[in-house]
Design a protein around this motif. Structure first.
Motif, mmCIF file in Angstrom:
data_model
loop_
_atom_site.group_PDB
_atom_site.id
_atom_site.type_symbol
_atom_site.label_atom_id
_atom_site.label_comp_id
_atom_site.label_asym_id
_atom_site.label_seq_id
_atom_site.Cartn_x
_atom_site.Cartn_y
_atom_site.Cartn_z
ATOM 1 N N PHE A 13 0.824 -1.209 0.000
ATOM 2 C CA PHE A 13 0.000 0.000 0.000
ATOM 3 C C PHE A 13 0.858 1.259 0.000
ATOM 4 C CE2 PHE A 13 -2.674 3.255 2.030
ATOM 5 C CZ PHE A 13 -3.787 3.200 1.194
ATOM 6 N N SER A 14 1.985 1.226 0.709
ATOM 7 C CA SER A 14 2.842 2.407 0.756
ATOM 8 C C SER A 14 3.502 2.685 -0.587
ATOM 9 C CB SER A 14 3.920 2.251 1.838
ATOM 10 O OG SER A 14 4.896 1.326 1.420
ATOM 11 N N ASN A 15 3.637 1.670 -1.421
ATOM 12 C CA ASN A 15 4.257 1.857 -2.730
ATOM 13 C C ASN A 15 3.269 2.318 -3.800
ATOM 14 O OD1 ASN A 15 6.872 1.251 -1.939
ATOM 15 N ND2 ASN A 15 6.530 -0.930 -2.166
ATOM 16 N N LEU A 84 13.927 -3.760 4.449
ATOM 17 C CA LEU A 84 12.634 -3.089 4.600
ATOM 18 C C LEU A 84 12.702 -1.679 4.035
ATOM 19 C CD1 LEU A 84 9.732 -3.112 5.698
ATOM 20 C CD2 LEU A 84 10.660 -2.395 7.903
ATOM 21 N N ALA A 85 13.777 -0.971 4.307
ATOM 22 C CA ALA A 85 13.950 0.381 3.767
ATOM 23 C C ALA A 85 14.019 0.357 2.241
ATOM 24 C CB ALA A 85 15.209 1.026 4.354
ATOM 25 N N ALA A 86 14.682 -0.646 1.683
ATOM 26 C CA ALA A 86 14.754 -0.766 0.225
ATOM 27 C C ALA A 86 13.371 -1.028 -0.368
ATOM 28 C CB ALA A 86 15.720 -1.884 -0.153
ATOM 29 N N ASP A 87 12.575 -1.871 0.291
ATOM 30 C CA ASP A 87 11.221 -2.149 -0.192
ATOM 31 C C ASP A 87 10.343 -0.906 -0.146
ATOM 32 O OD1 ASP A 87 11.847 -4.785 -0.666
ATOM 33 O OD2 ASP A 87 10.973 -5.515 1.210
ATOM 34 N N LEU A 88 10.562 -0.067 0.848
ATOM 35 C CA LEU A 88 9.767 1.158 1.003
ATOM 36 C C LEU A 88 10.329 2.335 0.210
ATOM 37 C CD1 LEU A 88 9.125 0.947 4.838
ATOM 38 C CD2 LEU A 88 7.447 0.615 3.025
ATOM 39 N N ARG A 89 11.491 2.131 -0.394
ATOM 40 C CA ARG A 89 12.194 3.189 -1.147
ATOM 41 C C ARG A 89 12.544 4.371 -0.246
ATOM 42 N NH1 ARG A 89 7.585 2.728 -5.215
ATOM 43 N NH2 ARG A 89 7.996 0.703 -6.116
ATOM 44 N N LEU A 90 13.002 4.048 0.954
ATOM 45 C CA LEU A 90 13.438 5.050 1.926
ATOM 46 C C LEU A 90 14.882 4.777 2.313
ATOM 47 C CD1 LEU A 90 10.476 5.114 4.484
ATOM 48 C CD2 LEU A 90 11.065 6.900 2.880
ATOM 49 N N HIS A 91 15.574 5.805 2.748
ATOM 50 C CA HIS A 91 16.916 5.603 3.293
ATOM 51 C C HIS A 91 16.768 4.994 4.691
ATOM 52 C CE1 HIS A 91 20.907 6.437 4.863
ATOM 53 N NE2 HIS A 91 21.278 6.471 3.588
ATOM 54 N N PRO A 92 17.639 4.067 5.053
ATOM 55 C CA PRO A 92 17.529 3.448 6.383
ATOM 56 C C PRO A 92 17.573 4.444 7.535
ATOM 57 C CG PRO A 92 18.999 2.168 5.012
ATOM 58 C CD PRO A 92 18.660 3.410 4.240
ATOM 59 N N ASP A 93 18.290 5.566 7.374
ATOM 60 C CA ASP A 93 18.304 6.589 8.429
ATOM 61 C C ASP A 93 16.902 7.151 8.663
ATOM 62 O OD1 ASP A 93 20.985 6.521 9.145
ATOM 63 O OD2 ASP A 93 21.557 7.986 7.619
ATOM 64 N N LYS A 94 16.183 7.416 7.580
ATOM 65 C CA LYS A 94 14.833 7.964 7.715
ATOM 66 C C LYS A 94 13.897 6.933 8.336
ATOM 67 C CE LYS A 94 11.198 10.264 5.128
ATOM 68 N NZ LYS A 94 10.951 11.435 5.882
ATOM 69 N N LEU A 95 13.999 5.681 7.899
ATOM 70 C CA LEU A 95 13.154 4.632 8.467
ATOM 71 C C LEU A 95 13.488 4.390 9.931
ATOM 72 C CD1 LEU A 95 10.921 2.576 7.959
ATOM 73 C CD2 LEU A 95 12.693 0.962 7.241
ATOM 74 N N SER A 96 14.748 4.496 10.287
ATOM 75 C CA SER A 96 15.138 4.270 11.681
ATOM 76 C C SER A 96 14.520 5.314 12.612
ATOM 77 C CB SER A 96 16.657 4.252 11.827
ATOM 78 O OG SER A 96 17.196 5.530 11.592
ATOM 79 N N SER A 97 14.268 6.520 12.106
ATOM 80 C CA SER A 97 13.645 7.540 12.956
ATOM 81 C C SER A 97 12.227 7.131 13.362
ATOM 82 C CB SER A 97 13.634 8.894 12.257
ATOM 83 O OG SER A 97 12.780 8.874 11.137
ATOM 84 N N TYR A 98 11.527 6.405 12.510
ATOM 85 C CA TYR A 98 10.191 5.926 12.872
ATOM 86 C C TYR A 98 10.277 4.855 13.952
ATOM 87 C CZ TYR A 98 8.375 8.461 8.866
ATOM 88 O OH TYR A 98 8.031 9.452 8.002
ATOM 89 N N PHE A 99 11.270 3.985 13.857
ATOM 90 C CA PHE A 99 11.438 2.965 14.889
ATOM 91 C C PHE A 99 11.855 3.592 16.222
ATOM 92 C CE2 PHE A 99 11.540 0.142 11.226
ATOM 93 C CZ PHE A 99 10.797 -0.925 11.688
ATOM 94 N N LYS A 100 12.656 4.643 16.167
ATOM 95 C CA LYS A 100 13.029 5.346 17.397
ATOM 96 C C LYS A 100 11.794 5.973 18.046
ATOM 97 C CE LYS A 100 17.737 6.440 15.983
ATOM 98 N NZ LYS A 100 18.629 7.503 15.503
ATOM 99 N N GLU A 101 10.884 6.467 17.203
ATOM 100 C CA GLU A 101 9.656 7.061 17.725
ATOM 101 C C GLU A 101 8.793 6.019 18.440
ATOM 102 O OE1 GLU A 101 6.040 9.735 15.921
ATOM 103 O OE2 GLU A 101 7.975 9.768 14.911
ATOM 104 N N LEU A 102 8.923 4.768 18.030
ATOM 105 C CA LEU A 102 8.185 3.683 18.679
ATOM 106 C C LEU A 102 8.848 3.217 19.968
ATOM 107 C CD1 LEU A 102 7.333 1.525 15.540
ATOM 108 C CD2 LEU A 102 5.754 2.916 16.889
ATOM 109 N N GLY A 103 10.049 3.717 20.253
ATOM 110 C CA GLY A 103 10.752 3.327 21.470
ATOM 111 C C GLY A 103 11.794 2.259 21.241
ATOM 112 N N ALA A 104 12.077 1.931 19.992
ATOM 113 C CA ALA A 104 13.058 0.894 19.677
ATOM 114 C C ALA A 104 14.468 1.490 19.664
ATOM 115 C CB ALA A 104 12.760 0.278 18.319
ATOM 116 N N THR A 105 15.445 0.628 19.866
ATOM 117 C CA THR A 105 16.847 1.011 19.814
ATOM 118 C C THR A 105 17.387 0.660 18.437
ATOM 119 O OG1 THR A 105 17.047 0.489 22.150
ATOM 120 C CG2 THR A 105 19.089 0.703 20.910
#
Length: 135
Positions: A13-15, A84-105
């Motif tokens: 759906f995101s693609n 996962l970042a490649a599938d979403l066509r995002l840079h891993p740094d940008k995707l990691s910010s969403y995981f940080k927002e969820l409380g993940a390390t």
């Protein structure tokens, strides 16, 4: 298995384009899902604009947060986000910010460790969520 199927549907759906001129039937055919599930995705992650749907940035962010939760649950709270970042066509740094927002390390594995773990030359991003969460 249900969480993986849900995560896969969210990735598909995101693609899709940001402006969807199709209804739930067409989206369900593109995603190969039930029309009721496609309608739920449209209502949750898109805004109705007449007969069309648009996905503003706030809804895209919401989708990525849902996807982060589904991926963490499916992978027992530990995963590598490079593919996962490649599938979403995002840079891993940008995707990691969403995981940080969820409380993940989020940790970067560089150099020889990255080569030994996956054969990749560049940094690998590992995400883990330690439970229980304390804020």
């Amino acid at each position: 298995a249900k969480m993986l199927a849900f995560a896969s549907s969210l990735i598909s759906f995101s693609n899709l384009p940001s402006r969807l001129s199709k209804g739930a039937e067409s989206v369900s055919q593109e995603l190969n899902t039930h029309p009721a599930f496609a309608l739920l995705l449209l209502k949750t992650f898109a805004v109705a604009d007449g007969k069309a749907y648009t996905r503003p940035q706030t809804r895209k962010d919401k989708l990525l947060l849902y996807l982060g939760v589904a991926a963490l649950l499916a992978c027992d709270h530990h995963l590598s986000i490079d593919s996962l970042a490649a599938d979403l066509r995002l840079h891993p740094d940008k995707l990691s910010s969403y995981f940080k927002e969820l409380g993940a390390t989020v940790t970067k594995v560089k150099g020889t460790k990255a080569k030994a773990e996956g054969g990749a030359v560049g940094p690998k991003y590992k995400v883990s969520l330690k439970l229980p969460l304390v804020f």
